[in-house]
Design a protein around this motif. Structure first.
Motif, PDB file in Angstrom:
ATOM      1  N   ILE A 117       0.843  -1.203   0.000  1.00 22.94           N
ATOM      2  CA  ILE A 117       0.000   0.000   0.000  1.00 22.94           C
ATOM      3  C   ILE A 117       0.875   1.249   0.000  1.00 22.94           C
ATOM      4  CG2 ILE A 117      -1.621   1.332   1.403  1.00 22.94           C
ATOM      5  CD1 ILE A 117      -2.899  -1.356   2.210  1.00 22.94           C
ATOM      6  N   ALA A 118       1.953   1.236   0.783  1.00 17.00           N
ATOM      7  CA  ALA A 118       2.867   2.385   0.815  1.00 17.00           C
ATOM      8  C   ALA A 118       3.524   2.594  -0.549  1.00 17.00           C
ATOM      9  CB  ALA A 118       3.927   2.183   1.886  1.00 17.00           C
ATOM     10  N   ALA A 119       3.858   1.509  -1.233  1.00 21.53           N
ATOM     11  CA  ALA A 119       4.459   1.634  -2.563  1.00 21.53           C
ATOM     12  C   ALA A 119       3.470   2.238  -3.564  1.00 21.53           C
ATOM     13  CB  ALA A 119       4.942   0.271  -3.050  1.00 21.53           C
ATOM     14  N   VAL A 120       2.220   1.826  -3.483  1.00 28.95           N
ATOM     15  CA  VAL A 120       1.196   2.380  -4.373  1.00 28.95           C
ATOM     16  C   VAL A 120       0.992   3.864  -4.079  1.00 28.95           C
ATOM     17  CG1 VAL A 120      -1.274   2.307  -4.935  1.00 28.95           C
ATOM     18  CG2 VAL A 120       0.037   0.189  -4.773  1.00 28.95           C
ATOM     19  N   LYS A 121       0.946   4.219  -2.798  1.00 31.33           N
ATOM     20  CA  LYS A 121       0.802   5.626  -2.433  1.00 31.33           C
ATOM     21  C   LYS A 121       1.987   6.446  -2.944  1.00 31.33           C
ATOM     22  CE  LYS A 121      -0.173   6.513   1.784  1.00 31.33           C
ATOM     23  NZ  LYS A 121      -0.254   6.461   3.260  1.00 31.33           N
ATOM     24  N   THR A 122       3.182   5.907  -2.795  1.00 31.02           N
ATOM     25  CA  THR A 122       4.373   6.613  -3.277  1.00 31.02           C
ATOM     26  C   THR A 122       4.307   6.816  -4.781  1.00 31.02           C
ATOM     27  OG1 THR A 122       5.652   5.637  -1.479  1.00 31.02           O
ATOM     28  CG2 THR A 122       6.889   6.576  -3.311  1.00 31.02           C
ATOM     29  N   GLN A 123       3.864   5.779  -5.497  1.00 31.08           N
ATOM     30  CA  GLN A 123       3.753   5.890  -6.951  1.00 31.08           C
ATOM     31  C   GLN A 123       2.737   6.962  -7.333  1.00 31.08           C
ATOM     32  OE1 GLN A 123       5.606   4.557  -9.297  1.00 31.08           O
ATOM     33  NE2 GLN A 123       4.441   5.669 -10.820  1.00 31.08           N
ATOM     34  N   LEU A 124       1.629   7.025  -6.628  1.00 37.60           N
ATOM     35  CA  LEU A 124       0.628   8.050  -6.928  1.00 37.60           C
ATOM     36  C   LEU A 124       1.167   9.451  -6.676  1.00 37.60           C
ATOM     37  CD1 LEU A 124      -2.620   6.402  -5.515  1.00 37.60           C
ATOM     38  CD2 LEU A 124      -2.111   6.906  -7.905  1.00 37.60           C
ATOM     39  N   VAL A 125       1.894   9.632  -5.580  1.00 36.36           N
ATOM     40  CA  VAL A 125       2.462  10.949  -5.281  1.00 36.36           C
ATOM     41  C   VAL A 125       3.489  11.330  -6.341  1.00 36.36           C
ATOM     42  CG1 VAL A 125       3.914  12.210  -3.650  1.00 36.36           C
ATOM     43  CG2 VAL A 125       2.006  10.866  -2.810  1.00 36.36           C
ATOM     44  N   VAL A 147       5.610  13.612 -12.609  1.00 37.90           N
ATOM     45  CA  VAL A 147       6.525  12.750 -13.358  1.00 37.90           C
ATOM     46  C   VAL A 147       5.822  12.122 -14.562  1.00 37.90           C
ATOM     47  CG1 VAL A 147       7.949  10.652 -13.178  1.00 37.90           C
ATOM     48  CG2 VAL A 147       8.028  12.359 -11.390  1.00 37.90           C
ATOM     49  N   ARG A 148       4.516  12.073 -14.556  1.00 40.79           N
ATOM     50  CA  ARG A 148       3.813  11.494 -15.707  1.00 40.79           C
ATOM     51  C   ARG A 148       4.044  12.302 -16.977  1.00 40.79           C
ATOM     52  NH1 ARG A 148      -0.166  14.076 -12.810  1.00 40.79           N
ATOM     53  NH2 ARG A 148      -1.527  15.477 -13.982  1.00 40.79           N
ATOM     54  N   HIS A 149       4.450  13.578 -16.830  1.00 44.49           N
ATOM     55  CA  HIS A 149       4.751  14.416 -17.991  1.00 44.49           C
ATOM     56  C   HIS A 149       6.256  14.583 -18.196  1.00 44.49           C
ATOM     57  CE1 HIS A 149       0.555  15.346 -18.281  1.00 44.49           C
ATOM     58  NE2 HIS A 149       0.527  15.893 -17.078  1.00 44.49           N
ATOM     59  N   ALA A 150       7.048  13.869 -17.437  1.00 38.86           N
ATOM     60  CA  ALA A 150       8.506  14.003 -17.483  1.00 38.86           C
ATOM     61  C   ALA A 150       9.084  13.150 -18.607  1.00 38.86           C
ATOM     62  CB  ALA A 150       9.100  13.569 -16.146  1.00 38.86           C
ATOM     63  N   PRO A 151      10.371  13.340 -18.890  1.00 34.93           N
ATOM     64  CA  PRO A 151      11.021  12.497 -19.894  1.00 34.93           C
ATOM     65  C   PRO A 151      11.026  11.027 -19.461  1.00 34.93           C
ATOM     66  CG  PRO A 151      12.390  14.395 -19.359  1.00 34.93           C
ATOM     67  CD  PRO A 151      11.256  14.391 -18.405  1.00 34.93           C
ATOM     68  N   THR A 152      11.166  10.160 -20.439  1.00 30.31           N
ATOM     69  CA  THR A 152      11.118   8.721 -20.187  1.00 30.31           C
ATOM     70  C   THR A 152      12.189   8.273 -19.204  1.00 30.31           C
ATOM     71  OG1 THR A 152      10.248   8.413 -22.419  1.00 30.31           O
ATOM     72  CG2 THR A 152      11.108   6.472 -21.317  1.00 30.31           C
ATOM     73  N   TRP A 153      13.382   8.841 -19.274  1.00 27.39           N
ATOM     74  CA  TRP A 153      14.452   8.408 -18.364  1.00 27.39           C
ATOM     75  C   TRP A 153      14.090   8.682 -16.917  1.00 27.39           C
ATOM     76  CZ3 TRP A 153      16.766  11.730 -15.010  1.00 27.39           C
ATOM     77  CH2 TRP A 153      16.647  13.100 -15.265  1.00 27.39           C
ATOM     78  N   LEU A 154      13.363   9.779 -16.664  1.00 31.02           N
ATOM     79  CA  LEU A 154      12.966  10.083 -15.295  1.00 31.02           C
ATOM     80  C   LEU A 154      11.863   9.143 -14.824  1.00 31.02           C
ATOM     81  CD1 LEU A 154      13.400  11.883 -12.856  1.00 31.02           C
ATOM     82  CD2 LEU A 154      11.760  13.488 -13.829  1.00 31.02           C
ATOM     83  N   LYS A 155      10.937   8.804 -15.708  1.00 30.17           N
ATOM     84  CA  LYS A 155       9.894   7.838 -15.356  1.00 30.17           C
ATOM     85  C   LYS A 155      10.514   6.491 -14.996  1.00 30.17           C
ATOM     86  CE  LYS A 155       6.430   9.829 -18.412  1.00 30.17           C
ATOM     87  NZ  LYS A 155       5.618   9.627 -19.602  1.00 30.17           N
ATOM     88  N   ILE A 156      11.458   6.038 -15.804  1.00 31.52           N
ATOM     89  CA  ILE A 156      12.122   4.756 -15.551  1.00 31.52           C
ATOM     90  C   ILE A 156      12.915   4.808 -14.253  1.00 31.52           C
ATOM     91  CG2 ILE A 156      13.926   3.197 -16.401  1.00 31.52           C
ATOM     92  CD1 ILE A 156      12.927   3.912 -19.252  1.00 31.52           C
ATOM     93  N   THR A 157      13.590   5.917 -14.000  1.00 31.79           N
ATOM     94  CA  THR A 157      14.383   6.060 -12.775  1.00 31.79           C
ATOM     95  C   THR A 157      13.495   6.031 -11.539  1.00 31.79           C
ATOM     96  OG1 THR A 157      16.019   7.377 -13.969  1.00 31.79           O
ATOM     97  CG2 THR A 157      16.041   7.528 -11.569  1.00 31.79           C
ATOM     98  N   THR A 158      12.375   6.742 -11.567  1.00 30.13           N
ATOM     99  CA  THR A 158      11.508   6.751 -10.394  1.00 30.13           C
ATOM    100  C   THR A 158      10.850   5.396 -10.177  1.00 30.13           C
ATOM    101  OG1 THR A 158       9.679   7.676 -11.701  1.00 30.13           O
ATOM    102  CG2 THR A 158      11.051   9.220 -10.467  1.00 30.13           C
ATOM    103  N   HIS A 159      10.466   4.715 -11.250  1.00 29.03           N
ATOM    104  CA  HIS A 159       9.898   3.368 -11.104  1.00 29.03           C
ATOM    105  C   HIS A 159      10.947   2.415 -10.539  1.00 29.03           C
ATOM    106  CE1 HIS A 159       6.051   4.177 -12.864  1.00 29.03           C
ATOM    107  NE2 HIS A 159       6.552   4.513 -14.033  1.00 29.03           N
ATOM    108  N   GLY A 160      12.151   2.498 -11.063  1.00 28.70           N
ATOM    109  CA  GLY A 160      13.233   1.644 -10.573  1.00 28.70           C
ATOM    110  C   GLY A 160      13.560   1.905  -9.118  1.00 28.70           C
ATOM    111  N   TRP A 161      13.576   3.186  -8.729  1.00 24.96           N
ATOM    112  CA  TRP A 161      13.848   3.541  -7.341  1.00 24.96           C
ATOM    113  C   TRP A 161      12.778   2.964  -6.419  1.00 24.96           C
ATOM    114  CZ3 TRP A 161      10.787   6.500  -4.062  1.00 24.96           C
ATOM    115  CH2 TRP A 161      11.372   6.809  -2.833  1.00 24.96           C
TER     116      TRP A 161
END
Length: 92
Positions: A47-55, A62-76
């Protein structure tokens, strides 16, 4: 007033609030028996991971950010979730 209620950030905020209450209820019910439950811990961390992803996705735009930033945040997020689970199960 209805414009604010239909705004995506308001909807995400309401979901985050509901998920916070759900995780609190989940942890509270598990804590009544005074022992650590792996299932409850995994559910609360998920649940905390889902909340973090939503924030990250909605409030940090980040949904409007470059692809490298989306991949980095998902990976993190995946790495932190995996580390927390790893530390938890290693300590059992």
């Amino acid at each position: 007033m209805t414009t604010y209620l239909r705004h995506p950030l308001t909807i995400v905020w309401a979901v985050l609030t509901a998920v916070t209450v759900a995780s609190w209820l989940t942890a509270r019910d598990g804590g009544q028996v005074h022992h650590v439950s792996a299932t409850i811990t995994v559910v609360v961390l998920l649940i905390a991971a889902v909340k973090t992803q939503l924030v990250i996705w909605h409030f940090m735009e980040v949904r409007h950010a470059p692809t490298w930033l989306k991949i980095t945040t998902h990976g993190w997020l995946i790495a932190v979730f995996a580390l927390l689970l790893g530390f938890y199960f290693a300590a059992l």
